[in-house]
Design a protein around this motif. Structure first.
Motif, PDB file in Angstrom:
ATOM      1  N   VAL A   1       0.851  -1.185   0.000  1.00  0.00           N
ATOM      2  CA  VAL A   1       0.000   0.000   0.000  1.00  0.00           C
ATOM      3  C   VAL A   1       0.889   1.237   0.000  1.00  0.00           C
ATOM      4  O   VAL A   1       2.099   1.154   0.200  1.00  0.00           O
ATOM      5  N   ARG A   2       0.284   2.386  -0.188  1.00  0.00           N
ATOM      6  CA  ARG A   2       1.054   3.618  -0.086  1.00  0.00           C
ATOM      7  C   ARG A   2       1.268   4.014   1.374  1.00  0.00           C
ATOM      8  O   ARG A   2       2.352   4.412   1.747  1.00  0.00           O
ATOM      9  N   GLY A   3       0.240   3.926   2.217  1.00  0.00           N
ATOM     10  CA  GLY A   3       0.404   4.235   3.631  1.00  0.00           C
ATOM     11  C   GLY A   3      -0.716   5.102   4.151  1.00  0.00           C
ATOM     12  O   GLY A   3      -1.259   5.932   3.422  1.00  0.00           O
ATOM     13  N   ALA A   4      -1.045   4.921   5.440  1.00  0.00           N
ATOM     14  CA  ALA A   4      -2.251   5.546   5.984  1.00  0.00           C
ATOM     15  C   ALA A   4      -2.011   6.624   7.026  1.00  0.00           C
ATOM     16  O   ALA A   4      -2.949   7.283   7.434  1.00  0.00           O
ATOM     17  N   TYR A   5      -0.793   6.812   7.484  1.00  0.00           N
ATOM     18  CA  TYR A   5      -0.577   7.655   8.662  1.00  0.00           C
ATOM     19  C   TYR A   5       0.421   8.779   8.407  1.00  0.00           C
ATOM     20  O   TYR A   5       1.156   9.185   9.300  1.00  0.00           O
ATOM     21  N   HIS A   6       0.464   9.286   7.202  1.00  0.00           N
ATOM     22  CA  HIS A   6       1.502  10.236   6.834  1.00  0.00           C
ATOM     23  C   HIS A   6       1.469  11.499   7.696  1.00  0.00           C
ATOM     24  O   HIS A   6       2.520  11.997   8.132  1.00  0.00           O
ATOM     25  N   THR A   7       0.288  12.039   7.945  1.00  0.00           N
ATOM     26  CA  THR A   7       0.188  13.257   8.742  1.00  0.00           C
ATOM     27  C   THR A   7       0.706  13.040  10.150  1.00  0.00           C
ATOM     28  O   THR A   7       1.475  13.852  10.681  1.00  0.00           O
ATOM     29  N   HIS A   8       0.320  11.949  10.782  1.00  0.00           N
ATOM     30  CA  HIS A   8       0.804  11.625  12.126  1.00  0.00           C
ATOM     31  C   HIS A   8       2.319  11.437  12.127  1.00  0.00           C
ATOM     32  O   HIS A   8       3.013  11.927  13.022  1.00  0.00           O
ATOM     33  N   GLU A   9       2.816  10.696  11.155  1.00  0.00           N
ATOM     34  CA  GLU A   9       4.253  10.406  11.121  1.00  0.00           C
ATOM     35  C   GLU A   9       5.066  11.689  10.917  1.00  0.00           C
ATOM     36  O   GLU A   9       6.112  11.880  11.545  1.00  0.00           O
ATOM     37  N   SER A  10       4.607  12.551  10.051  1.00  0.00           N
ATOM     38  CA  SER A  10       5.326  13.790   9.793  1.00  0.00           C
ATOM     39  C   SER A  10       5.301  14.717  11.008  1.00  0.00           C
ATOM     40  O   SER A  10       6.276  15.420  11.282  1.00  0.00           O
ATOM     41  N   ALA A  11       4.187  14.719  11.720  1.00  0.00           N
ATOM     42  CA  ALA A  11       4.097  15.539  12.927  1.00  0.00           C
ATOM     43  C   ALA A  11       4.985  14.991  14.039  1.00  0.00           C
ATOM     44  O   ALA A  11       5.585  15.750  14.802  1.00  0.00           O
ATOM     45  N   ALA A  12       5.073  13.668  14.130  1.00  0.00           N
ATOM     46  CA  ALA A  12       5.861  13.048  15.192  1.00  0.00           C
ATOM     47  C   ALA A  12       7.361  13.158  14.942  1.00  0.00           C
ATOM     48  O   ALA A  12       8.149  13.191  15.889  1.00  0.00           O
ATOM     49  N   HIS A  13       7.756  13.195  13.681  1.00  0.00           N
ATOM     50  CA  HIS A  13       9.178  13.245  13.339  1.00  0.00           C
ATOM     51  C   HIS A  13       9.352  14.170  12.143  1.00  0.00           C
ATOM     52  O   HIS A  13       9.511  13.718  11.011  1.00  0.00           O
ATOM     53  N   PRO A  14       9.334  15.501  12.369  1.00  0.00           N
ATOM     54  CA  PRO A  14       9.421  16.444  11.245  1.00  0.00           C
ATOM     55  C   PRO A  14      10.749  16.329  10.513  1.00  0.00           C
ATOM     56  O   PRO A  14      11.768  15.940  11.078  1.00  0.00           O
TER      57      PRO A  14
END
Length: 559
Positions: free
Chosen positions: A356-369
């Motif tokens: 898949v492409r992925g479901a949590y991009h916003t969370h991941e980017s916020a957690a590790h900018p």
């Protein structure tokens, strides 16, 4: 292939700069009835898929929809609302307010049920989804069942969480096994052979234990003891090894792991084996969903242990039983997949891959900018859930890199499938099975072309399909499947189902189910995911809305 993919990604990063900012994680459960936040189901599990629809289905002769007029009207209403950014942004607050007012709550929930719930959820129970499963099968489409209940993120992370006392996870484990039985019984009613079963079950591991933070502590421990991978290097969250789970069976706690953690993790492992054992007995495939990167080392370890046991080639199985999810938005994925293919071949088990492409991009980017795009990256990371030791965030910063990774990994997997078919003796079990989860027309077309180029399908003229039907070799049917979410991209699903001529469905729909009160937290969490694709000037919502309106017009006035 891996070197080419890496070179392509490196070049793409030089051409695409990222300046996006991400909202902070929401720290509380959205109230029951926050139905408009279901809009984000159309972007979950497919990070930026919709924005990547470069090959428009409107340029093709689409199969005529068999959906009732009422269903088309509902789709138009739902996706019209999804096309309003202000409404999407304020929906959680608005509906939480409405559901807190006596007398208004039941009206709000009733509206949610007949719109967003019915659009994106298959039913309140597994049994109630059976008519839907039957309709899908009549249209040459299978099902990936998903009991969509999960532990709330904020509750799971809270010390001394009351969820541990309620033990809802025990009921979820029982429901997983029940769901497997429903899937198997349905396949028997449609007369599917052992090699043609297309009702599978998805498992979300964090919902199966009382305190999901134990998985984070296990992940941290795994990162400290795991030996470095041989070339190519695998970025965080790394590459699993067979010894990763040894710690949970140690006689005493190690590192940050507590006696309670070890007890929970042992029970979790046993429950997963019990779920897979029932699936093996009933001939139902298990798909392990990917989650946040801070859980992923632990989830990878569990998935590897399950695949080594239940996908072993000497078990007599005719198909890979357990599939792990590989997310293309993770920087690690090309190298991770490369090692996984070699490990499975070396140790004699079939590799099950859901790409898949992925479901949590916003969370991941916020957690590790990304330090290159955020002056506050170091302070933000210090307050986040991220456990990555890497300077760069685990996910690609721009969507182009995710697309390039997905397509490169798809090509690598098609090569593996072709090699497996060519080398496997007649009647032998597949050594690799792939579920291509995508809502991207360009990626789907690329995979079909890849199958044809490798001689795995044969194109034949068709009066109904101007591009011709693709006759699938029998050996391919148990190795490759496509998947889309229920409630969206039905045109892509129908096109693939009509073009692929096979003994069993080659396309499946991801069908969430559960009571309204149960599935709302699962879907509400996705409200902050990729809202940029819901803009009024384009994106998946507008495309789905326009398609629904065109079908309504044709149904009423003829097309």
């Amino acid at each position: 292939m891996l070197r080419l993919a890496t070179t392509t990604l490196r070049a793409s990063r030089l051409r695409h700069a990222s300046t996006s900012s991400r909202p902070p994680l929401r720290g509380r459960r959205i109230a029951l009835g926050s139905g408009l936040v279901l809009t984000t189901l159309l972007t979950s599990k497919i990070y930026a898929d919709s924005a990547a629809i470069t090959l428009s289905s409107t340029s093709k002769e689409e199969p005529r929809s068999q959906s009732p007029l009422g269903t088309l009207v509902r789709s138009y209403v739902v996706y019209t609302m999804c096309s309003m950014p202000a409404l999407v942004d304020n929906a959680p607050w608005l509906l939480e307010t409405l559901t807190s007012i006596p007398g208004v709550r039941w009206i709000t929930e009733a509206i949610v049920r007949v719109t967003f719930f019915d659009q994106f959820v298959g039913g309140d129970t597994a049994e109630k989804t059976l008519p839907l499963l039957q309709r899908l099968r009549q249209n040459n489409t299978g099902t990936l069942f998903a009991y969509s209940v999960e532990v709330d993120e904020a509750e799971a992370m809270a010390a001394g969480s009351s969820s541990a006392d309620r033990n809802p996870h025990r009921e979820i484990v029982k429901e997983m096994i029940h769901c497997i039985d429903i899937a198997a019984d349905f396949e028997q009613t449609v007369g599917a052979k052992e090699t043609g079963r297309r009702t599978w079950v998805a498992v979300k591991i964090t919902a199966l234990l009382p305190d999901a933070s134990a998985l984070i502590r296990l992940s941290k421990h795994i990162l400290t003891i795991r030996p470095p991978t041989t070339a190519p290097h695998v970025a965080f969250p790394g590459n699993p090894t067979v010894s990763d789970l040894d710690v949970i069976y140690a006689p005493s706690p190690t590192g940050d792991l507590t006696p309670s953690d070890l007890s929970m993790l042992r029970t979790l492992h046993a429950d997963l084996e019990a779920i897979c054992t029932r699936a093996q007995e009933r001939g139902v495939r298990i798909i392990i969903d990917a989650e946040y990167s801070w859980y992923q080392p632990a989830l990878d370890a569990l998935a590897l242990a399950l695949m080594r046991r239940f996908n072993a080639l000497d078990t007599g199985s005719t198909q890979p039983l357990v599939y792990a999810t590989y997310q293309a938005y993770l920087r690690r994925t090309p190298a991770h997949l490369f090692h996984a293919l070699h490990d499975a071949k070396k140790h004699g088990f079939a590799l099950g891959v859901k790409l898949v492409r992925g479901a949590y991009h916003t969370h991941e980017s916020a957690a590790h900018p990304d330090p290159a795009s955020s002056s506050t990256a170091s302070s933000a990371k210090g307050k986040s859930l991220s456990i990555s030791p890497d300077v760069l965030p685990p996910v690609w910063s721009v969507k182009h890199d995710t697309d390039a990774t997905y397509n490169a990994c798809a090509s690598l997997l098609l090569d593996a499938v072709a090699a497996d078919i060519q080398s496997a003796p007649p009647g032998s079990a597949p050594r690799v099975g792939v579920l291509f989860g995508t809502h991207n027309w360009a990626s789907a077309e690329g995979i079909l072309e890849g199958l044809e180029d490798r001689g795995l399908v044969v194109r034949v003229p068709s009066e109904k399909e101007k591009e011709g039907r693709l006759v699938v070799k029998e050996q391919l049917g148990e190795r490759v499947t496509f998947g889309q979410l229920y409630g969206m991209c039905d045109d892509l699903t129908e096109t693939l189902a009509n073009r692929l001529d096979s003994n069993a469905p080659m396309v499946i729909k991801y069908i969430p189910y559960g009571a309204l009160s149960e599935v709302m937290p699962y879907l509400s969490r996705r409200a902050i995911e990729n809202k940029s694709v819901l803009g009024p000037d384009g994106g998946a919502a507008k495309r789905e809305r326009d398609r629904a309106w065109g079908l309504i017009w044709d149904r009423l006035f003829g097309g």
